[in-house]
Every structure is written in structure tokens, then in C-alpha cells.
Design a protein around this motif. Structure first.
Motif, PDB file in Angstrom:
ATOM      1  N   PRO A 196     -14.667 -80.859 -32.238  1.00 26.14           N
ATOM      2  CA  PRO A 196     -14.508 -79.753 -31.291  1.00 26.14           C
ATOM      3  C   PRO A 196     -13.256 -79.910 -30.434  1.00 26.14           C
ATOM      4  O   PRO A 196     -12.585 -78.921 -30.115  1.00 26.14           O
ATOM      5  N   ALA A 197     -12.943 -81.169 -30.082  1.00 24.39           N
ATOM      6  CA  ALA A 197     -11.778 -81.400 -29.230  1.00 24.39           C
ATOM      7  C   ALA A 197     -10.509 -80.917 -29.926  1.00 24.39           C
ATOM      8  O   ALA A 197      -9.589 -80.385 -29.285  1.00 24.39           O
ATOM      9  N   ASP A 198     -10.484 -81.067 -31.246  1.00 22.46           N
ATOM     10  CA  ASP A 198      -9.337 -80.633 -32.038  1.00 22.46           C
ATOM     11  C   ASP A 198      -9.192 -79.109 -31.969  1.00 22.46           C
ATOM     12  O   ASP A 198      -8.102 -78.567 -31.815  1.00 22.46           O
ATOM     13  N   ILE A 199     -10.338 -78.421 -32.050  1.00 25.29           N
ATOM     14  CA  ILE A 199     -10.335 -76.959 -31.971  1.00 25.29           C
ATOM     15  C   ILE A 199      -9.772 -76.512 -30.623  1.00 25.29           C
ATOM     16  O   ILE A 199      -8.932 -75.625 -30.535  1.00 25.29           O
TER      17      ILE A 199
ATOM     18  N   ASP B  50     -15.880 -74.261 -40.000  1.00 24.87           N
ATOM     19  CA  ASP B  50     -14.703 -73.741 -40.669  1.00 24.87           C
ATOM     20  C   ASP B  50     -13.616 -73.738 -39.597  1.00 24.87           C
ATOM     21  O   ASP B  50     -13.716 -73.022 -38.605  1.00 24.87           O
ATOM     22  N   ARG B  51     -12.607 -74.566 -39.780  1.00 24.19           N
ATOM     23  CA  ARG B  51     -11.632 -74.796 -38.710  1.00 24.19           C
ATOM     24  C   ARG B  51     -10.991 -73.483 -38.226  1.00 24.19           C
ATOM     25  O   ARG B  51     -10.974 -73.212 -37.028  1.00 24.19           O
ATOM     26  N   ASP B  52     -10.487 -72.693 -39.157  1.00 20.92           N
ATOM     27  CA  ASP B  52      -9.792 -71.465 -38.764  1.00 20.92           C
ATOM     28  C   ASP B  52     -10.707 -70.557 -37.955  1.00 20.92           C
ATOM     29  O   ASP B  52     -10.303 -69.957 -36.967  1.00 20.92           O
ATOM     30  N   GLN B  53     -11.964 -70.456 -38.415  1.00 17.78           N
ATOM     31  CA  GLN B  53     -12.892 -69.568 -37.722  1.00 17.78           C
ATOM     32  C   GLN B  53     -13.227 -70.076 -36.324  1.00 17.78           C
ATOM     33  O   GLN B  53     -13.300 -69.304 -35.376  1.00 17.78           O
ATOM     34  N   LEU B  54     -13.421 -71.381 -36.204  1.00 17.72           N
ATOM     35  CA  LEU B  54     -13.756 -71.922 -34.885  1.00 17.72           C
ATOM     36  C   LEU B  54     -12.573 -71.772 -33.931  1.00 17.72           C
ATOM     37  O   LEU B  54     -12.754 -71.500 -32.742  1.00 17.72           O
TER      38      LEU B  54
END
Lengths: 242, 363
Positions: free
Chosen positions: B204-207, B240-244
Motif C-alpha cells: 500500500p505504501a508504494d501505491i 491490481d497496481r494500476d487500479q489501486l
């Protein structure tokens, strides 16, 4: 003893007929509220006319109930709990009649609104408010069908939501009126309608209170209040920021 | 005698897929199946049939059917009607039919069967609303464009100053339309994937870091302080990285828009008290707050608390709808709380990924 039993049965049968009439009247009122709100949102004059016409049937049923109650009181001379039941039912019929009138009034305003400036979202907002009342009425009538006090109480507590919606609508319409003088006339009608729907909520609350009285024999103490439209004040400078 | 007879019937009623009940000669419900009891949220048995079929058309049909109970009628008579029961957001539309039940050549009871046809009606209504909304949203920028084009071709043909102003407005309107189309496409993509569970291990921190990096210039322009509080170091969710990133982007962008210039937007990561273990990604703004009556409807498509203001700020009315669908796909939930005058908090709560392995390195 056998004679007493005989009278009781006759009384129950008469009362049952009146209760059926109340439920049927309630069905008509539910229908009228839903139709009136739909007509308002769609600005459908034909549907609105049906609501106005339909109110006659509601008044007729009330008249029939009144007559049945009078003859029941005269012939069977009910006492205690039976008397309470009869009185409650008669009062419920008059609440329903008022509800029908308010729905009719909503229908009557549709033709004017259909020909004036459209207030975006107003019809939908009123429909949501009316939906809330319709749901309260549904629960109140269901609670009457099975003398379910919990359901009646739930209907009463939800009246606060209707009040909150009314407050929000008041602010919205006043803002519209200050923005554009052409909107004053339709918004005034919407204001009356919003206030009428709020009144409907109060009548449904009384209806539910009668159910509680009928089921328990005790009055409901205090009802929740959420309306503050009597103190709404919006100054022109509030809208300048928008 | 009658009691045991209806008891047997109840077993058959229970086997029916639809809600059904039997009405005895006393016009009261003699037996009802579980589906009917669920539908009306009441035990039904013993209640007057009219109680639940009181709508005018239904009552009229029932009244005619009561006539059958007096004596004979054809074996194959059927009456049907539609009733509408009001609900919190939508009405329940029920189709019901009444048929006589014979015993010894006489009508002993009436069988009432109800089926819920709400979904069909609701889908139809939603389709109509959606088409109307999209057309409406596209119409206003188009009207503006057409108006300016006409002016530029006519009165303002040789006015260099006006041309500049008009072209920049036209640019803004065109941008608005392309944003709307982009959001619509994004919404339909998200919807088509809603049933597919995402499998990538994401921190989450990456997002949050990616979102803050993307929005930093905008925040700088409006002198908004983006503050991140990471209370879940090393936590991982399946996503899904892009979606988050899109979810966070939409929420932070909203917070910046409605929080106002010069304010602080706080992004806080924390653990929800479990089990199951959940990660909470909350975006707090210092805006004016949202009236509680609007909260349940915020994620509806094109729902706006203040339509005029939202459009001024370039909102499409789809941002939170997209967020909701993505969060649904991640088996999470969106929690919105608001204090009038103090600010709002939009929190996404996602299930934490269990098992070994930490998140992939930030790229």
C-alpha cells in the motif's frame, strides 16, 4: 354466556370488515403517493390527473368506514379493548384520508410545474423524500396488519429522516430562487410539496402511534423531531460564493 | 382438521422457488412458505390476505378471487396483477397470480404466487438514467463549443484577443469531454473485471507514494500540504497496481479539490482491528464536509452534492463510482465519514495478503 359469545363473534366479524377496509384504503393511499411522486418527477400531467381522480375513491372508503364504525358502536356497544380498537381504526381512517389529500395536492401542482422552468433534480429529490414516506407508510400498514409494535416504532423513528430531507430541500429551493427570479414560481410549488411530504410523514407517524395504542393500550410518549424549516434563513451573500 | 391439511400444504409450498401462500375461506392466510415470509418480513400465517395485497389492482384481483370461494369456478381460472412495495432506494415490483385450489369439487382455498420482477425493471430504469446522464454531461460542453465556433466564424472573426480567450475556453471544454469519455471507458473496463480477483502482491505504501508523486505538482500549485503517515510498514495486499493507484489518485485529487487551497490532505495507512486482517488507506481533507444525506449516494454515477461546483472543478461525476467498483473487485470496502465544517475522510479498507513474501521492491 352463549349470547355474549354470539355478540363477540358478530363484533369481531364487523371489526374485521372495517380493518380490511382500512388496509384497502391504505393500499390506495400508498399507490397515490407513489404515483404522485412519479408524476412529479416525469412532469406527467395525465398520471397526475389519475392521482387527483383516485382521491375520490379514498374519500369514499373513509365515508364507508365512518358509517360502519357508527353502526358498530350503536349496535354492539363495545367496551374497553373493543372500544379502543374501534376508535383507533376510525382515527386511522382520518389520517389516511389526510394522506390521500396531500398526495392529491402534489398531483394538482404537476400541470403548473410541467409548464414552468425546469428545476434540475427537484422532482427526483421530492421523489426520494416521498419514497421515504411511502416506506414508513408501508411499515405502518404492515404493523397494523399484524399489530407488530416493533415495526410501528421503526416507522416512527424514520420520520426524522424525512424531516432532514425537508430541511435540505428548503435550503436548495431558496438558493435556486435567489439565483434566478424565473425559478421563484416553480420553487414555491416545490417548497409546498416538500412541506406537504413532511406533513405526510407526520400523519404516518400518527398512524403508527394508533397501531401502538391499539396493540398496547398505551400512548407513545414523545416523537422524534428533525424539522428546522421554521428557522431556515439563507442570506443572499451565502450564495455569492457558489 | 383444517390445521393438519394446511400443514401438509406448507411442505409443498416450501418446495416452490417463488413466494407463495394459501388463502383460506376466512380470507386469511392459512399457510405461507419461507420465501413469502422473507419477502414480507412477517410470519403471514393468520394475517388477512388483504394486508399484504392491499394495492388497488391487487385488492381488486383478490376481491374477485374471493368470489370463487363462495362456490364454483372453472378449474383453469387465473388472475394476475403487479404490485409495488416501496423500499429504501428502489421499489420491489412483484408479479402475483391467484388460482383456486379445489377439494371435493369445491374451491377450498386460493393459491397466491408472487415473483420478484424488480431486477428487470431496475435494470431498465438504470439503462434509461445512464443514457440520459451521459447525454446531458456531453451536451453542455458541446453546446459551449458550438457557441464559440459560431462566434469565431462570425462577429469575432478578426478579434485576436477574443480568439485567444475563446480558444482557451474551447480547449477546457474539449478536455472535459475527453475526461468524461476516458472515465466512461475506465468504468466499463473496471466493471468487466469486477469478478476477476487481482493476484499481484502490492505494498500500500508504494501505491500512496506513486499517487503523491503524480499529484505533487498540482498540490504545489495550490500550496496544499500532502502528508503521508505510514503505520503499516511491510504490509501487502493482493491487488491490481494500476487500479489501486487510480483509486488513491481519485480520492486524493478529490480531497485536494474540495479541501481547498492552502490546506492539508492527510493520507494515513493503518491496520483495522481484525480478524480478518485489513489495511485501511484513509484520505482526510479539511474541506467543509458533506451533509449526511448525501453520503449513501456519493458513489452513484453522476451523483453530485453540488453539480455546478463539481463541474467547475472539472469533475466528471464518475470518480467515486470507479473507486467503488475497483474496491469491490478487491473485496474491500469504501468507508466515507464526514464532519460538517471540519472535513471528510474517504477510507479504502482492503484485506491484507496473508502468507510469506514481502512486497516487490518499489520500481
Amino acid at each position: 354466556m352463549t349470547e355474549r359469545l354470539h355478540i363477540d363473534q358478530a363484533f369481531d366479524k364487523d371489526l374485521e370488515k372495517i380493518r380490511e377496509a382500512i388496509l384497502m384504503m391504505g393500499g390506495h393511499v400508498e399507490h397515490a403517493i407513489a404515483q404522485a411522486a412519479d408524476a412529479l418527477e416525469a412532469r406527467d400531467e395525465d398520471l397526475a390527473r389519475q392521482v387527483v381522480e383516485g382521491d375520490k375513491r379514498i374519500d369514499e372508503i373513509e365515508e364507508e368506514i365512518d358509517q360502519s364504525v357508527v353502526s358498530l358502536l350503536a349496535l354492539r356497544q363495545p367496551q374497553a379493548g373493543d372500544l379502543r380498537a374501534v376508535i383507533s381504526v376510525m382515527k386511522m381512517a382520518s389520517e389516511l384520508e389526510r394522506l390521500g389529500d396531500l398526495a392529491k395536492n402534489m398531483g394538482k401542482r404537476v400541470p403548473v410545474l410541467a409548464t414552468s422552468v425546469e428545476i434540475e433534480g427537484a422532482g427526483a429529490a421530492i421523489r426520494r423524500q416521498a419514497r421515504q414516506v411511502a416506506q414508513m407508510l408501508r411499515d405502518a400498514l404492515d404493523s397494523f396488519a399484524q399489530l407488530d409494535m416493533a415495526l410501528a416504532t421503526e416507522a416512527i423513528t424514520r420520520d426524522v429522516d424525512v424531516d432532514h430531507m425537508t430541511n435540505a430541500l428548503f435550503r436548495e429551493f431558496i438558493t435556486h430562487m435567489m439565483e434566478d427570479p424565473r425559478k421563484i414560481s416553480p420553487c414555491l410549488h416545490y417548497l409546498f410539496i416538500a412541506k406537504n411530504v413532511e406533513r405526510m410523514g407526520d400523519h404516518v407517524t400518527s398512524l403508527a402511534e394508533h397501531v401502538i395504542y391499539l396493540a398496547s393500550g398505551s400512548k407513545v410518549a414523545a416523537r422524534p423531531k428533525g424539522s428546522s424549516t421554521s428557522s431556515v434563513h439563507i442570506a443572499p451573500e451565502d450564495t455569492v460564493r457558489r | 382438521m383444517a390445521a393438519t391439511k394446511w400443514h401438509d400444504c406448507a411442505a409443498i409450498l416450501d418446495a416452490l422457488p417463488d413466494a407463495a401462500f394459501l388463502v383460506g375461506p376466512d380470507r386469511r392466510i392459512a399457510a405461507a412458505n419461507a420465501a413469502a415470509q422473507d419477502l414480507f418480513a412477517a410470519p403471514l400465517t393468520g394475517a388477512m390476505a388483504l394486508s399484504y395485497l392491499r394495492q388497488p389492482e391487487a385488492a381488486a384481483v383478490l376481491d374477485r378471487a374471493f368470489g370463487w370461494l363462495q362456490g364454483h369456478c372453472a378449474r383453469d381460472v387465473r388472475l394476475s396483477a403487479q404490485i409495488r412495495r416501496p423500499g429504501p432506494t428502489t421499489d420491489t415490483i412483484l408479479s402475483f397470480s391467484v388460482a383456486p385450489v379445489f377439494e371435493d369439487g369445491q374451491v377450498g382455498a386460493l393459491l397466491v404466487v408472487l415473483s420478484d420482477t424488480t431486477l428487470i425493471e431496475v435494470a431498465e430504469q438504470q439503462r434509461r438514467d445512464f443514457v440520459a446522464n451521459v447525454s446531458h454531461e456531453l451536451r453542455s460542453p458541446l453546446t459551449a463549443l458550438a457557441g464559440f465556433i459560431e462566434t469565431l466564424q462570425g462577429p469575432a472573426r478578426d478579434d485576436a484577443g477574443a480568439r485567444e480567450t475563446f480558444l482557451s475556453i474551447m480547449r477546457r471544454e474539449a478536455d472535459r469531454m475527453s475526461r468524461l469519455v476516458a472515465d466512461l471507458l475506465s468504468l466499463s473496463r473496471v466493471e468487466s473485471q469486477e469478478r476477476v480477483r487481482p493476484r499481484d502482491r502490492i505494498a500500500p505504501a508504494d501505491i500512496v507514494a506513486a499517487t503523491v508523486a503524480a499529484l505533487a505538482p498540482q498540490a504545489g500549485d495550490a500550496s496544499i500540504d500532502l502528508r503521508v503517515e505510514d503505520g503499516v510498514q511491510g504490509a501487502v495486499v493482493l491487488g491490481d497496481r494500476d487500479q489501486l493507484v487510480q483509486v488513491m489518485h481519485n480520492l486524493v485529487e478529490n480531497a485536494m479539490k474540495y479541501g481547498g487551497a492552502g490546506k492539508t490532505v492527510r493520507i494515513a495507512l493503518s491496520r483495522e482491528p481484525g480478524p480478518p486482517a485489513m489495511i485501511r488507506m484513509a484520505v482526510h481533507d479539511q474541506g467543509e464536509g458533506i451533509d449526511p444525506t448525501h453520503l449513501p449516494r456519493l458513489t452513484e454515477r453522476f451523483y453530485r452534492v453540488d453539480g455546478h461546483r463539481s463541474r467547475e472543478m472539472g469533475g466528471t461525476g464518475l470518480g467515486l463510482a470507479i473507486v467503488k467498483h475497483i474496491v469491490n473487485r478487491h473485496r474491500g470496502r469504501l468507508v466515507i465519514t464526514s464532519d460538517i465544517g471540519k472535513g471528510s475522510c474517504f477510507a479504502v479498507v482492503l484485506p491484507e495478503a496473508v502468507g510469506a513474501g514481502s512486497a516487490p521492491a518499489v520500481t
